[in-house]
Write an enzyme that holds these catalytic residues in place. Structure first.
Site, short mmCIF file in Angstrom:
data_model
loop_
_atom_site.label_atom_id
_atom_site.label_comp_id
_atom_site.label_asym_id
_atom_site.label_seq_id
_atom_site.Cartn_x
_atom_site.Cartn_y
_atom_site.Cartn_z
N GLU A 108 0.81 -1.22 0.00
CA GLU A 108 0.00 0.00 0.00
C GLU A 108 0.84 1.27 0.00
O GLU A 108 0.49 2.26 -0.66
CB GLU A 108 -0.95 0.00 1.20
CG GLU A 108 -2.13 -0.95 1.07
CD GLU A 108 -1.77 -2.40 1.31
OE1 GLU A 108 -2.57 -3.28 0.96
OE2 GLU A 108 -0.66 -2.65 1.85
N HIS B 120 -11.06 -5.81 7.81
CA HIS B 120 -11.77 -5.63 6.55
C HIS B 120 -13.00 -4.73 6.70
O HIS B 120 -13.67 -4.44 5.71
CB HIS B 120 -12.22 -6.98 5.98
CG HIS B 120 -11.11 -7.83 5.46
ND1 HIS B 120 -10.11 -8.33 6.27
CD2 HIS B 120 -10.83 -8.26 4.21
CE1 HIS B 120 -9.27 -9.05 5.53
NE2 HIS B 120 -9.69 -9.02 4.28
#
Length: 321
Positions: A55, A124
């Protein structure tokens, strides 16, 4: 909503060669939720491409692309995966216009699914929007309807500054409506009055809008007229629409699914307290998640995530003050 997002990305790619889409599994696979399904085959691997599971590198590359004159649209697979990129976000992403005295702009969009409601694994279902709203120089957008998702995303892609665009996982395939075709845009920084009312103002965004609508319907049956405001854009926030409603109702409930301490609900509450305290007839109430990690998989999620019953109780409490 997921189809509307796919449509917006397709339109953006077709209209402007500077638009590039990249992220983990967005190309061949079409994204974990299929938001980019078919775009690589249609627009080519050079403009829609997969990246490594990195990321920080993904956001850093997008910063370079934006400074070079492109319009990068990066997808973080889940908002809870943003944290490794915080150095790039906090140290660079929002600073380049200031750092260069406006000689450079950074037109970058970072998309990410956020929030709960579908029993995902740990990390998540996070809602880190308050962290990003605290970063000067970036915008934060969270739609709640398919039409807004398309219109706001196209506005974000064409904005000269970096925009975080969060999409509620719960809404990807649970809400449907007609969506305008072509280059349809909704302006950033403008809230939406979902339902008008004179008794209580309930402020929400993203996945909480449908929750609040159910609570408002129950309140209406009990004779309470709830004005539901969907912020749509957290930064910049449409304080005018919020305050106008508060002046009218005098009672406020703010609903988010992020943890309670330091959430964006606190910012909304503070603005109202500063600007409209003489109009308040009751304390501002917050209905939020809890100060604990979002619970994975289990039914405990239904306790953590605000539901219509919790919101309805808050509405009843401010009405009875």
């Amino acid at each position: 909503m997921v189809a509307a997002i796919n449509d917006a990305l397709d339109v953006a790619l077709a209209l402007d060669d500077a638009v590039h889409i990249f992220g983990e599994d967005v190309g061949v696979m079409g994204g974990v939720f299929r938001a980019t399904d078919g775009l690589q085959a249609k627009h080519g691997v050079e403009r829609v491409f997969d990246t490594p599971l990195a990321e920080a590198g993904l956001v850093g590359m997008g910063i370079g692309m934006g400074l070079a004159g492109l319009k990068p649209v990066a997808e973080i697979q889940f908002a809870g995966f943003l944290y490794p990129a915080l150095d790039q976000i906090l140290s660079h992403l929002g600073r380049y216009r200031h750092r260069t005295r406006s000689r450079y702009h950074l037109p970058m969009v970072i998309r990410a699914p956020y929030g709960g409601g579908v029993h995902t694994p740990e990390q998540h279902a996070d809602s880190p929007e308050a962290i990003l709203a605290h970063v000067p120089g970036v915008k934060v957008v969270i739609p709640s309807t398919p039409a807004d998702a398309k219109g706001l995303l196209l506005s974000a892609i064409n904005d000269p500054d970096p925009v975080f665009f969060f999409e509620a996982i719960k809404l990807y395939r649970s809400v449907k409506e007609d969506v305008p075709e072509g280059d349809y845009r909704v302006p950033l920084g403008k809230a939406r009055i979902v339902t008008p009312g004179d008794d209580v103002t309930v402020i929400c965004y993203g996945g909480m809008v449908e929750v609040v609508q159910k609570a408002a319907a129950a309140a209406k049956a009990a004779g309470i007229a709830v004005e539901v405001i969907d912020l749509r854009t957290l930064v910049p926030m449409d304080t005018g629409t919020v305050l106008e409603s508060v002046y009218k109702t005098g009672r406020v409930v703010v609903v988010t699914e992020a943890p309670r301490t330091g959430g964006f609900h606190s910012e909304v509450s503070a603005v109202i307290a500063e600007e409209a305290i003489e109009h308040l007839r009751a304390p501002i109430l917050r209905v939020t998640g809890f100060d604990a990690p979002y619970p994975p998989f289990t039914a405990v999620e239904d306790v953590y995530r605000p539901n219509p019953v919790r919101v309805a109780r808050a509405i009843k409490q401010v009405m009875g003050y």
